[in-house]
Design a protein around this motif. Sequence first.
Motif, PDB file in Angstrom:
ATOM      1  N   ARG A 114      36.114  44.315  34.890  1.00 50.91           N
ATOM      2  CA  ARG A 114      37.349  44.043  35.329  1.00 50.91           C
ATOM      3  C   ARG A 114      38.052  43.555  34.159  1.00 50.91           C
ATOM      4  O   ARG A 114      37.466  42.812  33.202  1.00 50.91           O
ATOM      5  CB  ARG A 114      37.090  42.524  36.271  1.00 50.91           C
ATOM      6  CG  ARG A 114      36.893  42.853  37.659  1.00 50.91           C
ATOM      7  CD  ARG A 114      36.602  41.545  38.409  1.00 50.91           C
ATOM      8  NE  ARG A 114      36.652  41.688  39.807  1.00 50.91           N
ATOM      9  CZ  ARG A 114      35.724  42.212  40.707  1.00 50.91           C
ATOM     10  NH1 ARG A 114      34.540  42.561  40.013  1.00 50.91           N
ATOM     11  NH2 ARG A 114      35.841  42.504  42.033  1.00 50.91           N
ATOM     12  N   PRO A 154      41.625  42.131  32.022  1.00 53.85           N
ATOM     13  CA  PRO A 154      42.861  41.399  32.299  1.00 53.85           C
ATOM     14  C   PRO A 154      44.062  42.597  32.227  1.00 53.85           C
ATOM     15  O   PRO A 154      44.217  43.619  31.767  1.00 53.85           O
ATOM     16  CB  PRO A 154      43.114  40.431  30.675  1.00 53.85           C
ATOM     17  CG  PRO A 154      42.070  41.202  29.981  1.00 53.85           C
ATOM     18  CD  PRO A 154      41.045  42.017  30.576  1.00 53.85           C
ATOM     19  N   ASP A 155      45.081  42.263  33.086  1.00 52.81           N
ATOM     20  CA  ASP A 155      46.095  42.749  33.389  1.00 52.81           C
ATOM     21  C   ASP A 155      47.119  42.214  32.386  1.00 52.81           C
ATOM     22  O   ASP A 155      47.769  41.086  32.731  1.00 52.81           O
ATOM     23  CB  ASP A 155      46.596  42.974  34.869  1.00 52.81           C
ATOM     24  CG  ASP A 155      47.718  43.427  35.055  1.00 52.81           C
ATOM     25  OD1 ASP A 155      48.600  43.794  34.041  1.00 52.81           O
ATOM     26  OD2 ASP A 155      47.985  43.875  36.229  1.00 52.81           O
ATOM     27  N   CYS A 203      43.647  41.290  37.415  1.00 49.85           N
ATOM     28  CA  CYS A 203      42.666  42.177  36.733  1.00 49.85           C
ATOM     29  C   CYS A 203      42.890  43.651  37.020  1.00 49.85           C
ATOM     30  O   CYS A 203      43.518  43.966  37.983  1.00 49.85           O
ATOM     31  CB  CYS A 203      41.482  41.696  36.741  1.00 49.85           C
ATOM     32  SG  CYS A 203      40.550  41.938  38.422  1.00 49.85           S
ATOM     33  N   ARG A 204      42.647  44.605  36.286  1.00 48.89           N
ATOM     34  CA  ARG A 204      42.763  45.725  36.481  1.00 48.89           C
ATOM     35  C   ARG A 204      41.096  46.120  36.326  1.00 48.89           C
ATOM     36  O   ARG A 204      40.224  45.797  35.627  1.00 48.89           O
ATOM     37  CB  ARG A 204      43.470  46.518  35.210  1.00 48.89           C
ATOM     38  CG  ARG A 204      44.877  46.136  35.437  1.00 48.89           C
ATOM     39  CD  ARG A 204      45.688  46.710  34.094  1.00 48.89           C
ATOM     40  NE  ARG A 204      45.805  48.158  33.961  1.00 48.89           N
ATOM     41  CZ  ARG A 204      46.265  48.887  34.920  1.00 48.89           C
ATOM     42  NH1 ARG A 204      47.126  48.424  36.000  1.00 48.89           N
ATOM     43  NH2 ARG A 204      46.663  50.118  34.764  1.00 48.89           N
TER      44      ARG A 204
END
Length: 137
Positions: free
Chosen positions: A79, A81-82, A89-90
């Motif tokens: 996961r 951070p976006d 999350c990305r």
Amino acid sequence: MAAQDTELVGSLVQLMHKLQDLYAESSRPLGLTPQQAHLLCVLLAGPFGMTELSRIMSIERSSLTSMVDRLERRELVERLPDPADRRACRIGLSAAGTKLADQAHTTYTDRIAELTAALPATQRKAVVSAVGVIVGA
């Protein structure tokens, strides 16, 4: 439905089942379910948000979360951070996940290449053309 349409539809359904079987046969020796292999292969294109992955894979977000959790425990995905949304999350591939995704993709495409090796060039072109029309619809 006309007889020729029934024959075409039936053939496409048989092809879909054959490809699904190949995908399962290809992913099983890698310790992956077909859905997990699909997710890893999708992630080869780069990290995606959960909503986008849910749409791409046509599965409920809760099922996707469970799958990501299992793959994260195996250290195949992570996961991230976006940058556009601190709360989101990305999902991206780890180094091990990238290696396994590449292996899954290669195994699957090699199997398809084996199945289609005997097709003459004219039939190959016809299949590529027909698939392009169907996928683009």
